[in-house]
Design an enzyme around this catalytic site. Sequence first.
Site, PDB file in Angstrom:
ATOM      1  N   ARG A   3       0.823  -1.202   0.000  1.00 10.49           N
ATOM      2  CA  ARG A   3       0.000   0.000   0.000  1.00 10.49           C
ATOM      3  C   ARG A   3       0.859   1.254   0.000  1.00 10.49           C
ATOM      4  NH1 ARG A   3      -5.304  -1.885   1.876  1.00 10.49           N
ATOM      5  NH2 ARG A   3      -6.600  -0.168   2.500  1.00 10.49           N
ATOM      6  N   ARG A  61     -18.434  -3.033   7.864  1.00  9.54           N
ATOM      7  CA  ARG A  61     -17.088  -2.710   8.337  1.00  9.54           C
ATOM      8  C   ARG A  61     -17.107  -1.393   9.109  1.00  9.54           C
ATOM      9  NH1 ARG A  61     -12.988  -3.419   3.352  1.00  9.54           N
ATOM     10  NH2 ARG A  61     -12.083  -1.675   4.473  1.00  9.54           N
ATOM     11  N   ARG A 117      -9.689   7.301   3.848  1.00 11.06           N
ATOM     12  CA  ARG A 117      -9.040   6.204   3.118  1.00 11.06           C
ATOM     13  C   ARG A 117      -8.668   6.635   1.704  1.00 11.06           C
ATOM     14  NH1 ARG A 117     -13.639   2.182   4.043  1.00 11.06           N
ATOM     15  NH2 ARG A 117     -12.654   0.812   2.528  1.00 11.06           N
TER      16      ARG A 117
HETATM   17  P1  AMP Z   1      -8.891  -2.778   3.201  1.00 14.12           P
HETATM   18  O1  AMP Z   1      -9.798  -3.904   3.617  1.00 14.12           O
HETATM   19  O2  AMP Z   1      -7.834  -3.219   2.230  1.00 14.12           O
HETATM   20  O3  AMP Z   1      -9.668  -1.585   2.705  1.00 14.12           O
HETATM   21  O4  AMP Z   1      -8.105  -2.310   4.517  1.00 14.12           O
HETATM   22  C1  AMP Z   1      -8.796  -1.793   5.637  1.00 14.12           C
HETATM   23  C2  AMP Z   1      -7.825  -1.042   6.540  1.00 14.12           C
HETATM   24  O5  AMP Z   1      -6.805  -1.948   6.994  1.00 14.12           O
HETATM   25  C3  AMP Z   1      -7.063   0.096   5.872  1.00 14.12           C
HETATM   26  O6  AMP Z   1      -7.811   1.314   5.856  1.00 14.12           O
HETATM   27  C4  AMP Z   1      -5.827   0.184   6.775  1.00 14.12           C
HETATM   28  O7  AMP Z   1      -6.131   0.797   8.013  1.00 14.12           O
HETATM   29  C5  AMP Z   1      -5.537  -1.279   7.062  1.00 14.12           C
HETATM   30  N1  AMP Z   1      -4.653  -1.885   6.044  1.00 14.12           N
HETATM   31  C6  AMP Z   1      -4.954  -2.890   5.160  1.00 14.12           C
HETATM   32  N2  AMP Z   1      -3.902  -3.193   4.378  1.00 14.12           N
HETATM   33  C7  AMP Z   1      -2.900  -2.371   4.764  1.00 14.12           C
HETATM   34  C8  AMP Z   1      -1.557  -2.174   4.321  1.00 14.12           C
HETATM   35  N3  AMP Z   1      -1.027  -2.894   3.324  1.00 14.12           N
HETATM   36  N4  AMP Z   1      -0.810  -1.220   4.956  1.00 14.12           N
HETATM   37  C9  AMP Z   1      -1.309  -0.491   5.963  1.00 14.12           C
HETATM   38  N5  AMP Z   1      -2.578  -0.606   6.415  1.00 14.12           N
HETATM   39  C10 AMP Z   1      -3.375  -1.532   5.831  1.00 14.12           C
END
Ligand code: AMP
Length: 198
Positions: free
Chosen positions: A88, A139, A150
Amino acid sequence: MRLIFLGPPGAGKGTQAKLLTEAYGIPQLSTGDMLRAAVAEQSDVGKRAKAVMDAGQLVSDEIVNEIVSDKIDSPECAKGFILDGYPRTVPQAVALARILEAKGLKLDAVIELKVDENALVRRIENRVTETLAAGGKVRSDDNPEAVKKRLVEYREKTAPLSDHYASTGQLQTVDGMAPVETVTAEINRILASASAAA
Ligand code: AMP
């Protein structure tokens, strides 16, 4: 087959990754799912990550690099994996390259789903409505404030990954605004030529 999906929240990475797991028999490694599981278990990592995730910010590179590296070693990843939501940040991409090199593994493709930002908030609102209609749990970061945060995090920290992977010659771009089946077909075309080249 080892691949990375790039794209903002709501771009359809999760949807496409799920379809590919069935087609190729490889797992989807979503760092978001792994972190949500850690939060639910109230593990040490979960406790450290919860507040950061609820605010729509990024968890530290150190935490996510470690959980991904460990997961790649598990038997379910023997045939490959699809990374969804990781890397990310450019430092995470650099760390991933080192992790894979140390394990003697190579990436087959980096696929970016390009989408119109105005559509993203609507897509996330639809995801909330559909989840609620199916009796599921929404979520805790799918609320307007966290979604905005985000998207800012994505623009600042994740969008530069496209240039990073373009410079390594690994980036492939797909129109994520097209219907789901069209996106899947385009991804399959990219993966077929990646396997032919391997
Ligand atoms: P997602 O389900 O991919 O939208 O991730 C939800 C949340 O998890 C994000 O907003 C971050 O807080 C955290 N997160 C997920 N993947 C990462 C990553 N590769 N690096 C840092 N934070 C992450």
